[in-house]
Scaffold this active site. Structure first.
Site, PDB file in Angstrom:
ATOM      1  N   ILE A  61      43.008  83.387  76.443  1.00 18.44           N
ATOM      2  CA  ILE A  61      43.100  84.733  76.314  1.00 18.44           C
ATOM      3  C   ILE A  61      42.255  85.307  77.068  1.00 18.44           C
ATOM      4  O   ILE A  61      42.352  86.869  76.474  1.00 18.44           O
ATOM      5  CB  ILE A  61      44.262  84.472  75.420  1.00 18.44           C
ATOM      6  CG1 ILE A  61      43.260  84.310  74.148  1.00 18.44           C
ATOM      7  CG2 ILE A  61      45.433  83.915  76.076  1.00 18.44           C
ATOM      8  CD1 ILE A  61      44.158  84.436  72.377  1.00 18.44           C
ATOM      9  N   ALA A  83      48.577  81.512  70.878  1.00 16.24           N
ATOM     10  CA  ALA A  83      47.144  80.624  70.983  1.00 16.24           C
ATOM     11  C   ALA A  83      46.710  81.599  69.977  1.00 16.24           C
ATOM     12  O   ALA A  83      46.445  83.162  69.571  1.00 16.24           O
ATOM     13  CB  ALA A  83      46.651  81.590  72.429  1.00 16.24           C
ATOM     14  N   GLU A  85      43.442  80.249  67.052  1.00 14.66           N
ATOM     15  CA  GLU A  85      41.906  79.109  66.254  1.00 14.66           C
ATOM     16  C   GLU A  85      42.816  79.644  64.496  1.00 14.66           C
ATOM     17  O   GLU A  85      42.508  80.756  64.647  1.00 14.66           O
ATOM     18  CB  GLU A  85      40.128  79.862  66.027  1.00 14.66           C
ATOM     19  CG  GLU A  85      39.998  79.908  67.131  1.00 14.66           C
ATOM     20  CD  GLU A  85      39.884  77.991  67.383  1.00 14.66           C
ATOM     21  OE1 GLU A  85      39.702  77.196  66.565  1.00 14.66           O
ATOM     22  OE2 GLU A  85      38.665  78.026  68.761  1.00 14.66           O
ATOM     23  N   SER A  86      43.047  78.451  64.473  1.00 14.09           N
ATOM     24  CA  SER A  86      44.167  78.555  62.698  1.00 14.09           C
ATOM     25  C   SER A  86      43.963  77.794  61.417  1.00 14.09           C
ATOM     26  O   SER A  86      44.415  77.435  61.089  1.00 14.09           O
ATOM     27  CB  SER A  86      45.513  78.028  63.403  1.00 14.09           C
ATOM     28  OG  SER A  86      45.667  76.692  63.787  1.00 14.09           O
ATOM     29  N   THR A 135      50.679  84.514  60.455  1.00 10.08           N
ATOM     30  CA  THR A 135      50.773  83.850  59.286  1.00 10.08           C
ATOM     31  C   THR A 135      51.576  84.392  57.969  1.00 10.08           C
ATOM     32  O   THR A 135      50.725  84.997  57.419  1.00 10.08           O
ATOM     33  CB  THR A 135      49.483  82.907  59.150  1.00 10.08           C
ATOM     34  OG1 THR A 135      49.475  82.327  57.754  1.00 10.08           O
ATOM     35  CG2 THR A 135      48.302  83.828  59.224  1.00 10.08           C
ATOM     36  N   ASP A 136      51.414  83.457  56.873  1.00  8.47           N
ATOM     37  CA  ASP A 136      52.093  84.453  55.713  1.00  8.47           C
ATOM     38  C   ASP A 136      50.357  84.542  55.217  1.00  8.47           C
ATOM     39  O   ASP A 136      50.198  85.213  53.801  1.00  8.47           O
ATOM     40  CB  ASP A 136      53.367  83.932  54.468  1.00  8.47           C
ATOM     41  CG  ASP A 136      51.772  82.112  54.408  1.00  8.47           C
ATOM     42  OD1 ASP A 136      51.613  81.857  55.137  1.00  8.47           O
ATOM     43  OD2 ASP A 136      53.146  81.544  53.873  1.00  8.47           O
ATOM     44  N   GLU A 137      49.372  83.750  55.438  1.00 13.52           N
ATOM     45  CA  GLU A 137      48.064  84.234  54.675  1.00 13.52           C
ATOM     46  C   GLU A 137      47.529  85.747  55.691  1.00 13.52           C
ATOM     47  O   GLU A 137      46.514  85.656  54.185  1.00 13.52           O
ATOM     48  CB  GLU A 137      46.894  82.903  54.954  1.00 13.52           C
ATOM     49  CG  GLU A 137      47.972  81.115  54.983  1.00 13.52           C
ATOM     50  CD  GLU A 137      45.853  80.134  55.535  1.00 13.52           C
ATOM     51  OE1 GLU A 137      45.417  80.279  55.183  1.00 13.52           O
ATOM     52  OE2 GLU A 137      47.004  79.049  55.938  1.00 13.52           O
ATOM     53  N   TYR A 169      39.620  83.079  58.608  1.00 11.33           N
ATOM     54  CA  TYR A 169      40.870  82.914  59.162  1.00 11.33           C
ATOM     55  C   TYR A 169      41.813  83.817  59.181  1.00 11.33           C
ATOM     56  O   TYR A 169      42.092  84.221  60.438  1.00 11.33           O
ATOM     57  CB  TYR A 169      41.595  81.900  59.261  1.00 11.33           C
ATOM     58  CG  TYR A 169      42.850  81.125  59.187  1.00 11.33           C
ATOM     59  CD1 TYR A 169      43.619  81.787  60.953  1.00 11.33           C
ATOM     60  CD2 TYR A 169      44.240  80.816  58.963  1.00 11.33           C
ATOM     61  CE1 TYR A 169      44.881  81.495  61.133  1.00 11.33           C
ATOM     62  CE2 TYR A 169      44.675  80.794  58.857  1.00 11.33           C
ATOM     63  CZ  TYR A 169      45.538  81.195  59.961  1.00 11.33           C
ATOM     64  OH  TYR A 169      46.958  80.937  60.821  1.00 11.33           O
ATOM     65  N   ALA A 171      41.696  86.759  57.725  1.00 10.29           N
ATOM     66  CA  ALA A 171      41.188  88.039  58.098  1.00 10.29           C
ATOM     67  C   ALA A 171      42.272  88.030  59.615  1.00 10.29           C
ATOM     68  O   ALA A 171      41.724  89.518  59.741  1.00 10.29           O
ATOM     69  CB  ALA A 171      39.991  88.151  57.485  1.00 10.29           C
ATOM     70  N   LYS A 173      43.755  87.187  61.095  1.00 12.06           N
ATOM     71  CA  LYS A 173      45.593  87.305  62.193  1.00 12.06           C
ATOM     72  C   LYS A 173      45.546  88.243  61.487  1.00 12.06           C
ATOM     73  O   LYS A 173      46.188  88.758  62.344  1.00 12.06           O
ATOM     74  CB  LYS A 173      45.987  85.856  61.729  1.00 12.06           C
ATOM     75  CG  LYS A 173      45.937  84.474  62.129  1.00 12.06           C
ATOM     76  CD  LYS A 173      45.833  84.423  63.025  1.00 12.06           C
ATOM     77  CE  LYS A 173      47.605  84.527  63.826  1.00 12.06           C
ATOM     78  NZ  LYS A 173      47.662  84.566  64.861  1.00 12.06           N
ATOM     79  N   ILE A 225      42.313  65.459  47.656  1.00 11.84           N
ATOM     80  CA  ILE A 225      42.700  66.470  47.001  1.00 11.84           C
ATOM     81  C   ILE A 225      41.870  67.826  46.007  1.00 11.84           C
ATOM     82  O   ILE A 225      40.961  67.186  45.739  1.00 11.84           O
ATOM     83  CB  ILE A 225      43.701  66.374  45.785  1.00 11.84           C
ATOM     84  CG1 ILE A 225      44.403  65.075  46.052  1.00 11.84           C
ATOM     85  CG2 ILE A 225      44.609  66.747  45.180  1.00 11.84           C
ATOM     86  CD1 ILE A 225      45.727  65.672  47.522  1.00 11.84           C
ATOM     87  N   TYR A 226      42.119  68.497  46.646  1.00 10.58           N
ATOM     88  CA  TYR A 226      41.040  70.025  47.041  1.00 10.58           C
ATOM     89  C   TYR A 226      41.129  69.870  45.220  1.00 10.58           C
ATOM     90  O   TYR A 226      42.746  70.386  45.048  1.00 10.58           O
ATOM     91  CB  TYR A 226      41.405  70.856  47.715  1.00 10.58           C
ATOM     92  CG  TYR A 226      40.668  71.770  49.092  1.00 10.58           C
ATOM     93  CD1 TYR A 226      39.766  70.698  49.593  1.00 10.58           C
ATOM     94  CD2 TYR A 226      41.300  71.821  49.630  1.00 10.58           C
ATOM     95  CE1 TYR A 226      39.585  70.463  50.722  1.00 10.58           C
ATOM     96  CE2 TYR A 226      41.115  71.890  51.145  1.00 10.58           C
ATOM     97  CZ  TYR A 226      40.290  71.164  51.662  1.00 10.58           C
ATOM     98  OH  TYR A 226      39.268  71.384  53.057  1.00 10.58           O
TER      99      TYR A 226
END
Length: 360
Positions: A61, A83, A85-86, A135-137, A169, A171, A173, A225-226
């Protein structure tokens, strides 16, 4: 009306689900534009790749001339821009690729879409739409129930929630979302935006939590697990998301944003334990898979809670998720058990289940 729909990132997890839905459940024509990075896998589209309504274009893209060629050749009525990076952990290790793809790539696509839109006749212009999938992030995180005695009225992300991204990521988006809004306001490009919660389901690249846990469990590896594992996410089955995205692309009002969520807030530790219980039932071993759970250092800047208010898309477009978390996670675990060839081919490539995103 039959439409020609250009899907960017169509070989990815969500993009391939969108394309499978479009080919299997509608009469629309699909152009899949994908660079085929590590997370792009055309095997995820094997079931529809021979359909006469499907075409694949291997294009980045960020390549303006190639994007221009694709638009000119295929004359799409809609662009669904997935498209990106996620993966948050990868963005911590190498933020530059995220800026290039998510920001510069979106800018390039917007500019080519603007030029393409400008030369359309009135009928085609009325039908055209640029749908940006996000994304909701981008909203940052929400108050966590551990911090309150009464958690019955904790807030949710709405379409009006201010942006406060925490990672490279999110930021990138957030930046791409704002570019899309500005191209609408400044150049009158007809756009819609969707922001979704965490997706899961078949064909998910195994660096993400749910497929990583399933495959590590089956391989007898630790289940990382984090931190305490009390991070909360709203889980959305990918095929439910695909239906919502196509609905917004076709019927969403220009200039609007729609949040898409699954109504499934779960702590990460609860998700992992649920997977272990299902595997104990479907693939019993000498001991419970939960014995493989290990706690690792949390990643930098880890958001503690995401939760979507999806009432707008439900009220305006009539969408609701079909899958509960319980039904969706069972289908997902069973799919990975039944499709060893797919995930083995992924593991034989660039990703071997290693820890990413330590910030070191």
């Amino acid at each position: 009306m039959r439409r020609t729909i250009l899907v960017t990132g169509g070989a990815g997890f969500i993009g391939s689900a969108v394309i499978r839905h479009l080919i299997n459940d509608t009469n629309h024509t699909v152009i899949n534009l994908d660079k085929l990075t590590y997370a792009g896998n055309l095997e995820s589209l094997a079931s529809v790749s021979s359909n006469e309504r499907y075409t694949f274009e291997k294009v980045d893209i960020c390549d303006a001339e190639e994007v221009k060629r694709v638009l000119s050749t295929h004359q799409p009525d809609l662009i669904m821009h997935l498209a990106a990076e996620s993966h948050v952990d990868r963005s911590i290790d190498g933020p530059g690729e995220f800026i290039q793809t998510n920001v510069v790539g979106t800018y390039t696509l917007l500019e080519q879409a603007r030029a393409y839109y400008a030369q359309l006749d009135d009928t085609k212009r009325q039908a055209f739409k640029f749908h940006h999938i996000s994304t909701d992030e981008v909203y940052g995180d929400l108050p966590h129930p551990d911090d309150f005695e009464d958690d019955t009225n904790l807030p949710l992300f709405t379409e009006e929630t201010p942006y406060a991204p925490s990672s490279p990521y999110s930021a990138s988006k957030a930046s791409s979302d704002q570019l899309v809004r500005s191209w609408h306001r400044t150049y009158k490009l007809p756009v819609v935006i969707t922001n979704c919660s965490n997706n899961y389901g078949p064909y998910h690249f195994p660096e993400k939590l749910i497929p990583l846990v399933v495959l590590n469990a089956l391989a007898g590896k630790p289940l990382p697990i984090y931190g305490k594992g009390n991070q909360i996410r709203d889980w959305l089955y990918v095929e439910d998301h695909a239906r919502a995205l196509v609905l917004v692309a076709l019927k969403g009002k220009v200039g609007e944003t729609f949040n898409i969520g699954g109504h499934n807030e779960k702590q990460n530790l609860e998700v992992v334990n649920t997977i272990c219980c299902i595997l104990d039932e479907l693939m019993p071993g000498k001991s419970s898979y939960a014995d493989q759970i290990t706690y690792v250092e949390d990643r930098p800047g880890h958001d503690m809670r995401y939760a979507i208010d999806a009432s707008k898309i439900e009220k305006e477009l009539g969408w609701k998720p079909k899958e509960s978390f319980e039904s969706g996670i069972r289908k997902t675990v069973q799919w990975y058990i039944d499709n060893k060839a797919w995930w083995q081919s992924v593991q034989d490539g660039s990703y071997q289940g290693e820890r990413l995103g330590t910030g070191k």
